[in-house]
Design a protein around this motif. Structure first.
Motif, PDB file in Angstrom:
ATOM      1  N   ARG A   1      53.877  31.001 -22.106  1.00 16.33           N
ATOM      2  CA  ARG A   1      54.261  32.414 -21.960  1.00 16.33           C
ATOM      3  C   ARG A   1      55.402  32.771 -22.915  1.00 16.33           C
ATOM      4  N   GLU A   2      56.360  31.879 -23.056  1.00 15.79           N
ATOM      5  CA  GLU A   2      57.478  32.138 -23.958  1.00 15.79           C
ATOM      6  C   GLU A   2      57.016  32.137 -25.405  1.00 15.79           C
ATOM      7  N   TRP A   3      56.177  31.169 -25.765  1.00 18.24           N
ATOM      8  CA  TRP A   3      55.693  31.088 -27.151  1.00 18.24           C
ATOM      9  C   TRP A   3      54.945  32.361 -27.519  1.00 18.24           C
ATOM     10  N   VAL A   4      54.074  32.803 -26.626  1.00 13.27           N
ATOM     11  CA  VAL A   4      53.277  33.997 -26.893  1.00 13.27           C
ATOM     12  C   VAL A   4      54.175  35.221 -27.067  1.00 13.27           C
ATOM     13  N   ALA A   5      55.149  35.379 -26.198  1.00 13.31           N
ATOM     14  CA  ALA A   5      56.033  36.542 -26.280  1.00 13.31           C
ATOM     15  C   ALA A   5      56.800  36.564 -27.598  1.00 13.31           C
TER      16      ALA A   5
ATOM     17  N   MET B   1      60.144  38.689 -22.691  1.00 14.32           N
ATOM     18  CA  MET B   1      59.090  38.130 -21.845  1.00 14.32           C
ATOM     19  C   MET B   1      58.312  39.244 -21.143  1.00 14.32           C
ATOM     20  N   GLU B   2      59.021  40.221 -20.599  1.00 10.78           N
ATOM     21  CA  GLU B   2      58.375  41.283 -19.837  1.00 10.78           C
ATOM     22  C   GLU B   2      57.544  42.198 -20.733  1.00 10.78           C
ATOM     23  N   LYS B   3      58.029  42.455 -21.938  1.00 11.90           N
ATOM     24  CA  LYS B   3      57.338  43.394 -22.813  1.00 11.90           C
ATOM     25  C   LYS B   3      56.157  42.768 -23.533  1.00 11.90           C
TER      26      LYS B   3
ATOM     27  N   ALA C   1      53.463  40.239 -20.559  1.00 13.61           N
ATOM     28  CA  ALA C   1      53.216  40.711 -19.193  1.00 13.61           C
ATOM     29  C   ALA C   1      51.837  40.293 -18.697  1.00 13.61           C
ATOM     30  N   ASP C   2      50.913  40.019 -19.620  1.00 14.74           N
ATOM     31  CA  ASP C   2      49.553  39.630 -19.246  1.00 14.74           C
ATOM     32  C   ASP C   2      49.442  38.139 -18.935  1.00 14.74           C
ATOM     33  N   LEU C   3      50.549  37.406 -19.041  1.00 14.20           N
ATOM     34  CA  LEU C   3      50.525  35.962 -18.814  1.00 14.20           C
ATOM     35  C   LEU C   3      51.564  35.558 -17.766  1.00 14.20           C
ATOM     36  N   PRO C   4      51.395  36.008 -16.538  1.00 15.78           N
ATOM     37  CA  PRO C   4      52.374  35.632 -15.493  1.00 15.78           C
ATOM     38  C   PRO C   4      52.289  34.136 -15.190  1.00 15.78           C
ATOM     39  N   PHE C   5      53.388  33.577 -14.740  1.00 17.52           N
ATOM     40  CA  PHE C   5      53.393  32.176 -14.331  1.00 17.52           C
ATOM     41  C   PHE C   5      52.556  32.026 -13.061  1.00 17.52           C
ATOM     42  N   ASP C   6      51.712  30.980 -13.012  1.00 15.65           N
ATOM     43  CA  ASP C   6      50.936  30.714 -11.811  1.00 15.65           C
ATOM     44  C   ASP C   6      51.584  29.582 -11.011  1.00 15.65           C
ATOM     45  N   LYS C   7      50.920  29.122  -9.966  1.00 16.66           N
ATOM     46  CA  LYS C   7      51.498  28.099  -9.093  1.00 16.66           C
ATOM     47  C   LYS C   7      51.759  26.797  -9.845  1.00 16.66           C
ATOM     48  N   LEU C   8      50.837  26.429 -10.758  1.00 21.75           N
ATOM     49  CA  LEU C   8      51.017  25.191 -11.513  1.00 21.75           C
ATOM     50  C   LEU C   8      52.223  25.292 -12.445  1.00 21.75           C
TER      51      LEU C   8
ATOM     52  N   LEU D   1      55.294  22.778 -11.979  1.00 19.91           N
ATOM     53  CA  LEU D   1      55.409  21.699 -12.949  1.00 19.91           C
ATOM     54  C   LEU D   1      55.542  22.148 -14.399  1.00 19.91           C
ATOM     55  N   LEU D   2      54.608  22.958 -14.884  1.00 20.47           N
ATOM     56  CA  LEU D   2      54.468  23.149 -16.329  1.00 20.47           C
ATOM     57  C   LEU D   2      55.571  23.981 -16.972  1.00 20.47           C
ATOM     58  N   ARG D   3      56.359  24.712 -16.161  1.00 16.46           N
ATOM     59  CA  ARG D   3      57.501  25.423 -16.736  1.00 16.46           C
ATOM     60  C   ARG D   3      58.594  24.456 -17.166  1.00 16.46           C
ATOM     61  N   ARG D   4      58.553  23.254 -16.621  1.00 15.81           N
ATOM     62  CA  ARG D   4      59.569  22.246 -16.945  1.00 15.81           C
ATOM     63  C   ARG D   4      59.119  21.448 -18.167  1.00 15.81           C
ATOM     64  N   GLY D   5      59.202  22.099 -19.331  1.00 19.90           N
ATOM     65  CA  GLY D   5      58.718  21.482 -20.561  1.00 19.90           C
ATOM     66  C   GLY D   5      59.453  20.209 -20.929  1.00 19.90           C
ATOM     67  N   THR D   6      60.742  20.172 -20.670  1.00 21.13           N
ATOM     68  CA  THR D   6      61.520  18.974 -20.997  1.00 21.13           C
ATOM     69  C   THR D   6      61.024  17.773 -20.208  1.00 21.13           C
ATOM     70  N   LEU D   7      60.600  18.005 -18.967  1.00 23.22           N
ATOM     71  CA  LEU D   7      60.069  16.933 -18.137  1.00 23.22           C
ATOM     72  C   LEU D   7      58.795  16.365 -18.737  1.00 23.22           C
TER      73      LEU D   7
END
Length: 270
Positions: A58-62, A106-108, A111-118, A122-128
């Motif tokens: 989501r961050e890369w796309v924005a 991110m919002e602008k 907006a079409d790529l909200p974070f889901d449960k996964l 887990l996947l928001r923690r890129g450093t992990l």
């Protein structure tokens, strides 16, 4: 062969895998929606992004969409004409993170790529994810060799991305009237991303090569994925290159240092 050279080769190979995932998934699928991936391919790409790049899709796309909206003008997150060529080449990741931390961006732009449960779990923690890759490499190859492979992956991936944003807006060839450039050699090791002038001319094109002598190594991969039912091309491939943006009569070559002139022109317009 020295085990550390082998380890560096493994790291380079992983950096190429990371670059392929970046161009197919983050760039052509999510950012510009020129390709649609099957659920299985999407899940593979999501975990590949997590483990090999530490990037949040989501961050890369924005950040990338904002780059297109303000290409080489004030507002561009990583323009060498605004920030300086060497700043982008050596600190591209800083400019990426600076923009990715901007909630308004991110919002602008995503907006079409909200974070889901996964993502939340887990996947928001890129450093992990990237750290897990390092641990696996150390376990498989030994601590020192694994560290060499892991470091090579990180350095090469970051340098290739910096080259696309820095060199790809400073010197090379132009077939279309925009500030990006084509670097055919860079395209060979970035799965077509080095054909940056073409991409800025027609961002939604699923294939970045437009003319004879240009090679987009990701394109055969995408076609193979289509045949396997893992992907579907959504936008036109061959049509539109001549009409989308006016092609220059002959490709023009941009030399190092020419970016200074472009920067001056940009500043004069402000």
């Amino acid at each position: 062969m020295n085990k550390y050279l082998k380890a560096a080769g493994v790291g380079f190979g992983l950096s190429q895998a990371a670059t392929l995932i970046t161009t197919v998934y983050l760039h052509r699928t999510l950012s510009h929606k020129s390709i649609e991936l099957s659920p299985a391919a999407t899940m593979f790409m999501r975990f590949g992004t997590w483990m090999l790049t530490s990037i949040s899709p989501r961050e890369w796309v924005a950040v990338h969409r904002k780059h297109h909206n303000f290409s080489d003008e004030h507002g561009d997150p990583h323009s060498p004409h605004i920030e300086g060529y060497w700043k982008i080449m050596l600190a591209n990741v800083y400019y990426y993170r600076r923009e990715a931390n901007n909630d308004d961006t991110m919002e602008k732009y995503a907006a079409d790529l909200p974070f889901d449960k996964l993502d939340h779990a887990l996947l928001r923690r890129g450093t992990l994810g990237f750290s897990l890759t390092g641990v696996l490499l150390a376990w498989i190859m030994g601590t020192r060799a694994g560290l060499v492979a892991w470091s090579t992956l990180a350095v090469v991936y970051l340098l290739l991305n910096a080259a696309i944003n820095g060199a790809g807006h400073t010197f090379g060839e132009k077939s279309f009237e925009n500030d990006a450039t084509n670097l055919k050699l860079l395209a060979l090791i970035t799965f077509g991303e080095g054909l940056h002038n073409n991409h800025h001319a027609r961002p939604a094109a699923p294939r970045f090569s437009a003319f004879k002598g240009e090679i987009d190594p990701a394109w055969p991969v995408i076609r193979a994925m289509e045949k396997l039912g893992l992907a579907r091309v959504l936008t036109k491939v061959d049509e539109g290159w001549e009409n989308h943006r006016r092609r220059l009569p002959e490709p023009t070559k941009i030399r190092p240092g020419a970016g200074i002139e472009v920067a001056a022109m940009n500043s004069s317009r402000d």
